[in-house]
Design a protein around this motif. Structure first.
Motif, PDB file in Angstrom:
ATOM      1  N   GLU A  25      49.211  49.696   4.983  1.00  0.00           N
ATOM      2  CA  GLU A  25      50.237  49.886   6.000  1.00  0.00           C
ATOM      3  C   GLU A  25      50.744  51.326   5.986  1.00  0.00           C
ATOM      4  OE1 GLU A  25      53.284  46.909   5.965  1.00  0.00           O
ATOM      5  OE2 GLU A  25      54.677  48.168   7.129  1.00  0.00           O
ATOM      6  N   ALA A  32      53.054  45.515  10.418  1.00  0.00           N
ATOM      7  CA  ALA A  32      53.774  44.258  10.223  1.00  0.00           C
ATOM      8  C   ALA A  32      55.132  44.324  10.915  1.00  0.00           C
ATOM      9  CB  ALA A  32      53.961  44.009   8.735  1.00  0.00           C
ATOM     10  N   ARG A  40      58.061  41.677   5.404  1.00  0.00           N
ATOM     11  CA  ARG A  40      56.940  41.803   6.340  1.00  0.00           C
ATOM     12  C   ARG A  40      56.495  40.452   6.879  1.00  0.00           C
ATOM     13  NH1 ARG A  40      56.516  45.509   2.552  1.00  0.00           N
ATOM     14  NH2 ARG A  40      55.938  47.647   3.095  1.00  0.00           N
ATOM     15  N   TYR A  42      53.211  39.300   9.184  1.00  0.00           N
ATOM     16  CA  TYR A  42      52.001  39.786   9.824  1.00  0.00           C
ATOM     17  C   TYR A  42      51.579  38.881  10.972  1.00  0.00           C
ATOM     18  CZ  TYR A  42      51.605  42.742   5.712  1.00  0.00           C
ATOM     19  OH  TYR A  42      51.841  43.670   4.732  1.00  0.00           O
ATOM     20  N   GLU A  46      46.273  40.626  12.418  1.00  0.00           N
ATOM     21  CA  GLU A  46      46.112  41.567  11.298  1.00  0.00           C
ATOM     22  C   GLU A  46      45.035  41.100  10.327  1.00  0.00           C
ATOM     23  OE1 GLU A  46      47.853  44.688  11.174  1.00  0.00           O
ATOM     24  OE2 GLU A  46      48.005  43.851  13.201  1.00  0.00           O
TER      25      GLU A  46
END
Lengths: 157, 157
Positions: A25, A32, A40, A42, A46
């Motif tokens: 990231e 995220a 986070r 996602y 992802e």
DNA sequence: GTGTTAGTTGAAGTGGACTTCAACTCAAGG
DNA sequence: CCTTGAGTTGAAGTCCACTTCAACTAACAC
């Protein structure tokens, strides 16, 4: 079945450590959303990005190049199957090249084992760039440096 | 045709930087005699060792493992063709495995490109059984971690 | 003997890909 | 509520395979 994943879930399903995901990231390879509590979350998409990252690494591509490739995905919409196909295909020739190189190494190694010479003089190993271009002072050992050779390289005697 | 080589000569003929040769020596992968003025002079046989090192790296073996392999060479005499053949052969299965893995990756990638899914669900890539994780310096396979997945890994949806 | 090129050292730096740490905060079950 | 496990951060550490640096010294052509 939630429509977003925690970092632990993404880690478990992708086989990539949470620390690595955070690292990706930071490098801008994945992204995220955040909960109110700053954790986070996602998006499911992802997972595909992570899969692509791992595959690309297998092919021998650096994270930097992978990032560039991922940057070429459309931002506006969720990448389509065709988008992914295009990216995957872009590594295909590198993969082919790697396989070709290793196969030749194997064959040559067989030859050298046969005679026990390991001299590689007569081996294509000497000229990894392209065996067919083999003229001039270009021949060198495996994994040559880009500099030019003063002596006929590869002669081990 | 001198019977020993300076570091520059060895570098030129092996395609390995002098700094790397010194580094190899520190690690105990190669050795050199010294002149009265303390400069390295390499026996011709060292060229074979360097060749072996570079080939081994190609196969994806770490310098540490290479050192171990080289340590198994007879110290008393100059290694024979058979000695070298034995060492080279010892990497053969790793080389085969690596080629097999990359080939499978290519095939699977082709399949995934065909449908654009990149899900790898149906791909052998996913198969943790023969993951061959942690082999070589190259990145590891998709789904490399030895930990057991709580969920069926590889499902991207 | 002089100049140029090649070589010497240990220590520190590089780059890639992460991992570990300490010190917290969040989320969820009981 | 409270506890426990999962998640947060930036900074620092790790591992590998080298490379670079500074300050010298050697070897060799002329």
């Amino acid at each position: 079945m939630p429509d977003s994943l925690t970092i632990g879930e993404l880690s478990a399903r992708s086989g990539v450590a949470p620390s690595a995901l955070r690292y990706y990231e930071r490098l801008g390879l994945i992204r995220a959303d955040r909960t109110g509590g700053n954790q986070r979350r996602y998006a499911r998409a992802e997972l595909r990005r992570v899969a692509f990252i791992r595959i690309s690494q297998q092919v021998g591509v650096s994270l930097d190049e992978i990032r560039e490739a991922l940057d070429s995905l459309p931002e506006a919409r969720t990448p389509s199957p065709q988008d992914w196909a295009r990216l995957s295909a872009s590594w295909r020739s590198r993969l082919d090249e790697r396989i070709r190189l290793l196969s030749r190494l194997r064959d040559d190694l067989d030859g050298c084992i046969g005679c026990g010479c390991l001299s590689l003089q007569r081996c294509t190993l000497n000229n990894p760039e392209d065996a067919l271009a083999g003229e001039g002072p270009g021949a060198r050992l495996v994994l040559p440096r880009p500099t030019v050779d003063p002596t006929p390289a590869g002669s081990l005697t």
